[in-house]
Enzyme design. Structure first.
Site, PDB file in Angstrom:
ATOM      1  N   ASP A  88       1.814   5.852  -1.758  1.00 51.84           N
ATOM      2  CA  ASP A  88       0.998   6.681  -1.064  1.00 51.84           C
ATOM      3  C   ASP A  88       1.003   6.061   0.443  1.00 51.84           C
ATOM      4  OD1 ASP A  88       0.883   8.430  -3.043  1.00 51.84           O
ATOM      5  OD2 ASP A  88      -0.907   7.897  -3.726  1.00 51.84           O
ATOM      6  N   CYS A  89       0.766   4.593   0.385  1.00 47.72           N
ATOM      7  CA  CYS A  89       0.675   4.185   1.883  1.00 47.72           C
ATOM      8  C   CYS A  89       1.768   3.810   2.333  1.00 47.72           C
ATOM      9  CB  CYS A  89      -0.664   2.938   1.911  1.00 47.72           C
ATOM     10  SG  CYS A  89      -0.248   2.048   0.390  1.00 47.72           S
ATOM     11  N   TYR A  90       2.687   3.543   1.689  1.00 47.73           N
ATOM     12  CA  TYR A  90       4.117   3.218   2.329  1.00 47.73           C
ATOM     13  C   TYR A  90       5.237   4.283   1.623  1.00 47.73           C
ATOM     14  CZ  TYR A  90       2.119  -1.269   3.388  1.00 47.73           C
ATOM     15  OH  TYR A  90       1.300  -2.297   4.087  1.00 47.73           O
TER      16      TYR A  90
END
Lengths: 390, 135
Positions: free
Chosen positions: A129-131
Site C-alpha cells: 500500500d505504501c510502496y
C-alpha cells in the site's frame, strides 16, 4: 621525551608539525637514532594498497514515483542486498555479476560510480500500500545518490601470509596464481609502510581514528572481522602472520577510483584494491622504535597453499626486504617472489596523507575505544555440526 | 625466410608424438620451443617459434593440423594499459622468463620485451585486466 595528542594537534593546527612517511622516518632513525627522530618528528604517515575483499558500500537511491520497496536489486547486473529499508542497499565488493561472472563484480560497480559513470539499477518489489511499484529499471550516478558510503568490515590486515605451492598443479588463489613445485611465492603487505605494522599493539589506532580511506577522509569504525591480536609476534612485538584488522567508514562521494580499484583474480573471484593510510603520532620513544622498523626488520611466515586445509603448513619466515629483492630461499630452495600489494601506490597514499596534514591541517583523533589487545581474543574456527550435536 | 610464433594445443592422446622432429626432418623448419607444458594423458601446450620459407611453413602447419594439434598464431605484442595498472606486481610473480620485473627501489613495473615469450601468463594473472595481447 613524551608528546601528547593535544601538543601534536596544536602543532598541526599551527602548520608547524613535522610529518614524515614511515619510510622517511626509518631512514632518519637509522641516521640519527630513534631518540633524536622521536624528538624531531610529530607524525608518521603510513599507507597500503592491496586487495581487500571485505569491502563494500551502503547506498540510498531516493524514492521513485510511485515508490517501490526494492528487492532483488542489481546494479549493472551485480546483485546487491534487498534486506534493508525500501531504497537502501549494501553492495559487497566480491559479488559477481549474474551475466559476466567474476569479470565484473561489486567492486567494478563501485569503481564505475567513482569514475562518474551511470550504473543501471534494476529491482523488483512486492507492491504494498505504501510502496505500490513492483518493478524499476533506471540509471543512477554517484551524484544522484542521497548517501553513498564505504563500509569495509575487514581491511588493512596487520601482516599477511607468503604463499607457495608444493603441489604439482597451478593454484588460483586470492594471493594470485601459485605456480606448482615452489616456482613462485606471492605476498601482500606494504611492509614498513603498513599502518598496523607501525603501531603493532594498537596504542594510537582504535575506534574513531581519522584516516585516509580510498582517497576520502574516513574513520576506523570498529575492529575488523577476524581481528586476531593473539597472532605470534617477533622480538619487537610485531606479528609475523595475519593479525589485527580494521573496519572503515568513509564517504564514497569523496573517494577516488585511484584508491579503490576493482580486481578479478583468475578462477578465484572479484576483489578490490583499497587504499588506506593512517597517521600515527610520535608519542614517545617506544612508539618511535616500531615506527623506525624497516622492511629488513619485518617478517612474514611462508605457508604452503598446496595443502588445501584451514591450517596450512608453515615453511619458515622471511623478511620484507628479502621478499622485495625478488627472491627468497625456503628449505634451501630459491623461489622467485611477486607482490600483490602495490608499493608505489602505498607510497603515494603516505605522501598524500602527509600533504593533508600540512595543507588541510588534518588533525589526529585519539581512539574513542581501544581495539582488542594482544591476549584478549583470537579467531574462532567454524565447526561443522549436525542438528543432533547442537 | 620467415619467423613466426605459434601457439600449439595438443590433445591428450597426441602428447607423446615427436612433432618437432618431423618439422625439422620433413619440412626443413627450424623450431625454437619458447615454452612447453606437455604431460602424458593431459592436454599440452607449446609456444613454438618456427623459421623457414613461407611454403615450408604452410606445409608444416598443415601437418600439425592433420595430426590433430590446435594451431593458432601467437600474440606478437603485449600491451600494458598504464591507466588500469595499479603496479601491484602480481604479473612479475608469474613471469618465468623475467620480462616483467619491479625496479629496485621504486618498485615500478619494468617490461623487457626482448625477454617476453608471449606465454600470456601475465594476461591471465593481472587482476586489473591491464595486460592485453595484439595479434
Amino acid at each position: 621525551m613524551a608528546k601528547s595528542w593535544e601538543e601534536i594537534n596544536a602543532r598541526i593546527a599551527a602548520g608547524e608539525a613535522v610529518v614524515m612517511t614511515a619510510e622517511e622516518f626509518g631512514v632518519l632513525a637509522a641516521d640519527e637514532g630513534v631518540s633524536a627522530a622521536a624528538r624531531t618528528v610529530d607524525v608518521v604517515t603510513t599507507g597500503t594498497f592491496g586487495p581487500m575483499c571485505s569491502s563494500g558500500a551502503f547506498l540510498n537511491f531516493g524514492h521513485s514515483d510511485p515508490p517501490i520497496k526494492m528487492g532483488a536489486i542489481t546494479l549493472n547486473d551485480v546483485p546487491a542486498s534487498g534486506g534493508l529499508a525500501a531504497v537502501d542497499t549494501y553492495l559487497g565488493a566480491t559479488e559477481p555479476s549474474v551475466t559476466r561472472g567474476i569479470e565484473y563484480g561489486g567492486a567494478h560497480v563501485i569503481e564505475d560510480l567513482l569514475r562518474g559513470r551511470a550504473v543501471r539499477l534494476k529491482a523488483t518489489g512486492p507492491g504494498t500500500d505504501c510502496y505500490p511499484r513492483t518493478e524499476i529499471d533506471t540509471y543512477v550516478t554517484l551524484d544522484d545518490l542521497n548517501q553513498a558510503y564505504l563500509f569495509n568490515p575487514r581491511n588493512c590486515y596487520q601482516n599477511y601470509a607468503v604463499a607457495v605451492n608444493s603441489g604439482d598443479r597451478a593454484l588460483y588463489t586470492y594471493l594470485g596464481t601459485l605456480l606448482p613445485r615452489f616456482a613462485n611465492a606471492t605476498y601482500s603487505s606494504a611492509g614498513a609502510l603498513s599502518p598496523l605494522l607501525n603501531d603493532p599493539t594498537y596504542r594510537t589506532i582504535g575506534v574513531g581514528t581519522r584516516c585516509f580511506v580510498a582517497g576520502a577522509p574516513g574513520y576506523v569504525a570498529w575492529e575488523g572481522t577476524q581481528h586476531n591480536p593473539n597472532q605470534e609476534r617477533d622480538e619487537n612485538g610485531v606479528p609475523v602472520g595475519p593479525a589485527g584488522t580494521l573496519a572503515f567508514i568513509a564517504d564514497l562521494k569523496h573517494a577516488s577510483h585511484e584508491f579503490f580499484s576493482a580486481a578479478t583474480f583468475e578462477r578465484y573471484g572479484v576483489s578490490a584494491f583499497v587504499g588506506i593510510g593512517i597517521p600515527i603520532p610520535v608519542l614517545d620513544e617506544d612508539l618511535a622504535a616500531t615506527l623506525a622498523l624497516t622492511d629488513a626488520d619485518l617478517s612474514a611466515t611462508v605457508f604452503d597453499y598446496g595443502v588445501q586445509r584451514r591450517s596450512r603448513p608453515a615453511l619458515g619466515r622471511v623478511t620484507y626486504a628479502e621478499l622485495r629483492s625478488g627472491q627468497i630461499e625456503i628449505e634451501g630452495r630459491p623461489i622467485p617472489t611477486g607482490p600483490i600489494s602495490s608499493l608505489p601506490v602505498a607510497r603515494r597514499i603516505a605522501a598524500e596523507l602527509k600533504r593533508w596534514i600540512a595543507e588541510y591541517r588534518f588533525t589526529l583523533t585519539p581512539p574513542l575505544q581501544p581495539l582488542p589487545q594482544p591476549g584478549s581474543q583470537g579467531v574462532k574456527p567454524l565447526e561443522i555440526r549436525s542438528e543432533e550435536a547442537i | 625466410m620467415a619467423r613466426r610464433r605459434l601457439d600449439l594445443t595438443f590433445p591428450p592422446r597426441q602428447a607423446t608424438k615427436a612433432i618437432t622432429y618431423h618439422l625439422v626432418k620433413d619440412f626443413d623448419l627450424v623450431p625454437n620451443i619458447l615454452r612447453a607444458q606437455i604431460q602424458p594423458a593431459q592436454e599440452g601446450r607449446m609456444l613454438l617459434e618456427l623459421t623457414g620459407s613461407a611454403e615450408q611453413f604452410e606445409a608444416g602447419v598443415a601437418f600439425l593440423r592433420a595430426e590433430g594439434i590446435g594451431v593458432r598464431e601467437a600474440a606478437s605484442d603485449i600491451c600494458l594499459d598504464d591507466e588500469r595498472c595499479v603496479v601491484c606486481g602480481l604479473c612479475t610473480a608469474v613471469c618465468r622468463p623475467g620480462a616483467l620485473t619491479l625496479a629496485e627501489g621504486t618498485a615500478e613495473l619494468v617490461f623487457d620485451k626482448d625477454k617476453c615469450v608471449y606465454c600470456e601468463a601475465c594476461v591471465v594473472a593481472c587482476p586489473r585486466r591491464a595486460v592485453t595481447l595484439r595479434f
